[in-house]
Design an enzyme around this catalytic site. Structure first.
Site, PDB file in Angstrom:
ATOM      1  N   ARG A   1      17.264  69.519  -5.709  1.00  0.00           N
ATOM      2  CA  ARG A   1      18.070  68.741  -4.750  1.00  0.00           C
ATOM      3  C   ARG A   1      18.178  69.481  -3.423  1.00  0.00           C
ATOM      4  O   ARG A   1      18.199  70.705  -3.395  1.00  0.00           O
ATOM      5  CB  ARG A   1      19.482  68.510  -5.295  1.00  0.00           C
ATOM      6  CG  ARG A   1      19.537  67.598  -6.493  1.00  0.00           C
ATOM      7  CD  ARG A   1      20.976  67.405  -6.976  1.00  0.00           C
ATOM      8  NE  ARG A   1      21.805  66.838  -5.950  1.00  0.00           N
ATOM      9  CZ  ARG A   1      23.012  67.319  -5.599  1.00  0.00           C
ATOM     10  NH1 ARG A   1      23.504  68.371  -6.206  1.00  0.00           N
ATOM     11  NH2 ARG A   1      23.698  66.735  -4.659  1.00  0.00           N
TER      12      ARG A   1
ATOM     13  N   ARG B   1      18.204  64.937   3.619  1.00  0.00           N
ATOM     14  CA  ARG B   1      18.665  65.828   2.527  1.00  0.00           C
ATOM     15  C   ARG B   1      17.842  65.581   1.257  1.00  0.00           C
ATOM     16  O   ARG B   1      18.365  65.320   0.174  1.00  0.00           O
ATOM     17  CB  ARG B   1      20.161  65.624   2.267  1.00  0.00           C
ATOM     18  CG  ARG B   1      21.022  66.163   3.413  1.00  0.00           C
ATOM     19  CD  ARG B   1      22.473  65.755   3.306  1.00  0.00           C
ATOM     20  NE  ARG B   1      23.064  66.127   2.020  1.00  0.00           N
ATOM     21  CZ  ARG B   1      23.481  67.345   1.693  1.00  0.00           C
ATOM     22  NH1 ARG B   1      23.366  68.333   2.541  1.00  0.00           N
ATOM     23  NH2 ARG B   1      24.018  67.581   0.523  1.00  0.00           N
TER      24      ARG B   1
ATOM     25  N   CYS C   1      14.463  59.066  -3.045  1.00  0.00           N
ATOM     26  CA  CYS C   1      15.365  60.179  -2.731  1.00  0.00           C
ATOM     27  C   CYS C   1      16.364  60.438  -3.870  1.00  0.00           C
ATOM     28  O   CYS C   1      15.974  60.964  -4.903  1.00  0.00           O
ATOM     29  CB  CYS C   1      16.050  59.943  -1.396  1.00  0.00           C
ATOM     30  SG  CYS C   1      16.688  61.463  -0.675  1.00  0.00           S
TER      31      CYS C   1
ATOM     32  N   HIS D   1      12.578  57.821   2.343  1.00  0.00           N
ATOM     33  CA  HIS D   1      13.253  56.509   2.345  1.00  0.00           C
ATOM     34  C   HIS D   1      12.430  55.423   3.040  1.00  0.00           C
ATOM     35  O   HIS D   1      12.719  55.099   4.200  1.00  0.00           O
ATOM     36  CB  HIS D   1      14.575  56.619   3.104  1.00  0.00           C
ATOM     37  CG  HIS D   1      15.598  57.478   2.460  1.00  0.00           C
ATOM     38  ND1 HIS D   1      16.534  56.998   1.576  1.00  0.00           N
ATOM     39  CD2 HIS D   1      15.841  58.799   2.574  1.00  0.00           C
ATOM     40  CE1 HIS D   1      17.311  57.981   1.177  1.00  0.00           C
ATOM     41  NE2 HIS D   1      16.914  59.082   1.762  1.00  0.00           N
TER      42      HIS D   1
ATOM     43  N   GLY E   1      20.801  57.738  -1.708  1.00  0.00           N
ATOM     44  CA  GLY E   1      22.249  57.815  -1.569  1.00  0.00           C
ATOM     45  C   GLY E   1      22.684  59.197  -1.990  1.00  0.00           C
ATOM     46  O   GLY E   1      22.181  60.182  -1.462  1.00  0.00           O
ATOM     47  N   GLU E   2      23.542  59.271  -2.960  1.00  0.00           N
ATOM     48  CA  GLU E   2      24.002  60.571  -3.463  1.00  0.00           C
ATOM     49  C   GLU E   2      23.932  60.537  -4.994  1.00  0.00           C
ATOM     50  O   GLU E   2      24.679  59.804  -5.647  1.00  0.00           O
ATOM     51  CB  GLU E   2      25.420  60.845  -2.945  1.00  0.00           C
ATOM     52  CG  GLU E   2      26.039  62.114  -3.474  1.00  0.00           C
ATOM     53  CD  GLU E   2      25.124  63.325  -3.344  1.00  0.00           C
ATOM     54  OE1 GLU E   2      24.620  63.603  -2.244  1.00  0.00           O
ATOM     55  OE2 GLU E   2      24.912  63.999  -4.367  1.00  0.00           O
ATOM     56  N   SER E   3      23.003  61.342  -5.518  1.00  0.00           N
ATOM     57  CA  SER E   3      22.725  61.271  -6.954  1.00  0.00           C
ATOM     58  C   SER E   3      23.939  61.657  -7.802  1.00  0.00           C
ATOM     59  O   SER E   3      24.128  61.116  -8.895  1.00  0.00           O
ATOM     60  CB  SER E   3      21.523  62.146  -7.309  1.00  0.00           C
ATOM     61  OG  SER E   3      21.783  63.489  -6.987  1.00  0.00           O
TER      62      SER E   3
ATOM     63  N   GLU F   1      12.752  52.390   2.707  1.00  0.00           N
ATOM     64  CA  GLU F   1      13.659  51.263   2.980  1.00  0.00           C
ATOM     65  C   GLU F   1      14.324  51.393   4.350  1.00  0.00           C
ATOM     66  O   GLU F   1      14.932  50.450   4.826  1.00  0.00           O
ATOM     67  CB  GLU F   1      14.708  51.134   1.867  1.00  0.00           C
ATOM     68  CG  GLU F   1      15.790  52.204   1.817  1.00  0.00           C
ATOM     69  CD  GLU F   1      15.344  53.517   1.174  1.00  0.00           C
ATOM     70  OE1 GLU F   1      14.135  53.680   0.899  1.00  0.00           O
ATOM     71  OE2 GLU F   1      16.221  54.381   0.956  1.00  0.00           O
TER      72      GLU F   1
END
Ligand code: GLN
Length: 195
Positions: free
Chosen positions: A111, A141, A82, A176, A50-52, A178
């Protein structure tokens, strides 16, 4: 331990549902985790992609950061994909100012390390711990591991980039699984929750 382990998915942000589906398919029971109480009784925890930066802010705001750190330090098996890998790194480069991590992995992770022109790509990756068949890895990303401590096991590499690691009970991938149909990494993690 035998039977179905209870595995939590940190459900603050990111691809929670995809991880939950994959874990269930691989034989785990799944609980979404949004509070410190929900960490109790788990045999494992997944930190999704997602977005850390967002995940870290929400974890802090919801009082989850310290409980997560304590759970990892106490030896709860954890898998991060990720953004989850970033959350589990002891040190991050190109972090947002003040960005918090859970930590636990003796690594330095950069990142968004793969450059703008290739923000996302897919590649067949050799990952011997999963057997001879390559793993079709989806990078979005993605972070890159730029330093690993002596107790970190490298599970997969691209030229110049470490992309899957394990340290004791912590597993992390820059990609990922998943988002694919291949559940071998989730199965490996479920195995780790049984030991
Ligand atoms: N770039 C994202 C971050 O820094 C991670 C991307 C992902 O999880 N797909 O958190």
């Amino acid at each position: 331990m035998t039977g179905s382990p209870l595995v939590g998915v940190l459900a603050l942000q990111g691809d929670v549902r995809e991880h939950a589906t994959m874990l269930q398919r691989s034989g785990a029971r799944v609980a979404q985790v949004r509070s410190a109480e929900q960490l109790g009784g788990l045999q494992g925890l997944v930190i999704p992609g997602g977005e850390s930066t967002t995940m870290a802010l929400l974890a802090e705001r919801w009082g989850l950061l310290e409980p997560l750190r304590s759970a990892v330090q106490a030896g709860l098996p954890v898998y991060g994909s990720c953004a989850g890998m970033i959350m589990l790194a002891n040190e991050i480069l190109d972090a947002k100012a003040g960005q918090q991590v859970i930590g636990g992995l003796d690594v330095t992770v950069r990142r968004n390390a793969f450059g703008r022109q290739v923000d996302s790509f897919e590649i067949d990756l050799d990952m011997p711990v999963l057997g001879a068949q390559p793993f079709h890895a989806v990078f979005i990303r993605a972070p890159r591991v730029e330093r690993v401590g002596p107790s970190v096991e490298i599970l997969a590499e691209l030229p110049g980039s470490i992309v899957a690691i394990r340290q004791d009970r912590i597993l992390a991938t820059a990609f990922h699984p998943e988002l694919t149909e291949d559940d071998r990494i989730h199965a490996l993690f479920i195995e780790m929750t049984r030991n």
